[in-house]
Design a protein around this motif. Sequence first.
Motif, PDB file in Angstrom:
ATOM      1  N   HIS A 201      -3.482  -8.736  -3.292  1.00  0.00           N
ATOM      2  CA  HIS A 201      -2.661  -7.916  -2.527  1.00  0.00           C
ATOM      3  C   HIS A 201      -2.286  -8.153  -1.162  1.00  0.00           C
ATOM      4  CE1 HIS A 201      -6.743  -6.243  -1.490  1.00  0.00           C
ATOM      5  NE2 HIS A 201      -6.174  -5.842  -0.454  1.00  0.00           N
TER       6      HIS A 201
ATOM      7  N   HIS B  50      -4.226 -11.215   3.752  1.00  0.00           N
ATOM      8  CA  HIS B  50      -5.374 -11.859   2.950  1.00  0.00           C
ATOM      9  C   HIS B  50      -5.107 -13.304   2.602  1.00  0.00           C
ATOM     10  CE1 HIS B  50      -7.846  -8.510   2.507  1.00  0.00           C
ATOM     11  NE2 HIS B  50      -7.167  -7.740   1.839  1.00  0.00           N
TER      12      HIS B  50
ATOM     13  N   GLU C 269     -12.131  -9.057  -1.031  1.00  0.00           N
ATOM     14  CA  GLU C 269     -11.502  -8.166  -1.462  1.00  0.00           C
ATOM     15  C   GLU C 269     -10.464  -8.411  -2.394  1.00  0.00           C
ATOM     16  OE1 GLU C 269      -8.830  -5.693   1.082  1.00  0.00           O
ATOM     17  OE2 GLU C 269     -10.140  -5.498   2.566  1.00  0.00           O
TER      18      GLU C 269
ATOM     19  N   ASP D 270      -3.642  -5.450   6.628  1.00  0.00           N
ATOM     20  CA  ASP D 270      -4.299  -6.226   5.770  1.00  0.00           C
ATOM     21  C   ASP D 270      -3.078  -7.800   5.645  1.00  0.00           C
ATOM     22  OD1 ASP D 270      -6.408  -5.414   4.777  1.00  0.00           O
ATOM     23  OD2 ASP D 270      -5.566  -5.134   2.616  1.00  0.00           O
TER      24      ASP D 270
ATOM     25  N   PHE E 290       0.764  -1.100  -0.099  1.00  0.00           N
ATOM     26  CA  PHE E 290       0.118   0.172  -0.013  1.00  0.00           C
ATOM     27  C   PHE E 290       0.694   1.133   0.028  1.00  0.00           C
ATOM     28  CE2 PHE E 290      -3.315  -2.787   1.895  1.00  0.00           C
ATOM     29  CZ  PHE E 290      -4.261  -2.591   0.534  1.00  0.00           C
TER      30      PHE E 290
HETATM   31 ZN   LIG Z   1      -7.183  -5.596   1.616  1.00  0.00          ZN
END
Ligand SMILES: [Zn+2]
Length: 179
Positions: A67, A54, A60, A52, A16
């Motif tokens: 990501h 994942h 998402e 995050d 990010f």
């Molecule tokens: Zn995410």
Amino acid sequence: MGEEQAVIVIDMINDFVTGKLGSEHAEAVVPNLRDFLERAKEEDILKIFVQDSHEEDDPEISHWGPHAMRGEEGSETVPKLDGLANRKLNKRFYDSFYKTDLEKVLKKNEIVEVILTGVTTNICVQNTAAGAFYRGFDIVVLKDCTAASSMQKHEEALDYMESIFGANILSSDEMIEKW
Ligand SMILES: [Zn+2]
């Protein structure tokens, strides 16, 4: 006042900031946030990083593409901020409270006000502000320690959080002055 506050650092992870969903705005926030966290450390204020992490089947992932995948470099804290967390929590949705231990950790530490920082202002920061509002926490959002993909999105999200959740929008210097 300090012992009743906690700083929440949202998604300051490689993907990010400098990675596939990164932006110059997110990169620009890193030094501001680092300075702020160093000051918070001096004040003995709890600093919780929620990031995050994942799995392939998270909702998402079909929306944004892969990501911040668990166990990969993209989901790790950016190096310049690493080491400043008292506690790190993983999340799998925009809201840092949803299916995490954040509320439990805050209640245990008798926190009444959360100071929101990190990215992205109009996505995970705004959704975390909603989560904080629903649970009765007072909310501060630091405008120079949050970022979005454009200044317009950033400003609109700050306005939204102020008008809808009663968030206090401050610069990091304004927050420090209150200490
Ligand atoms: Zn995410």
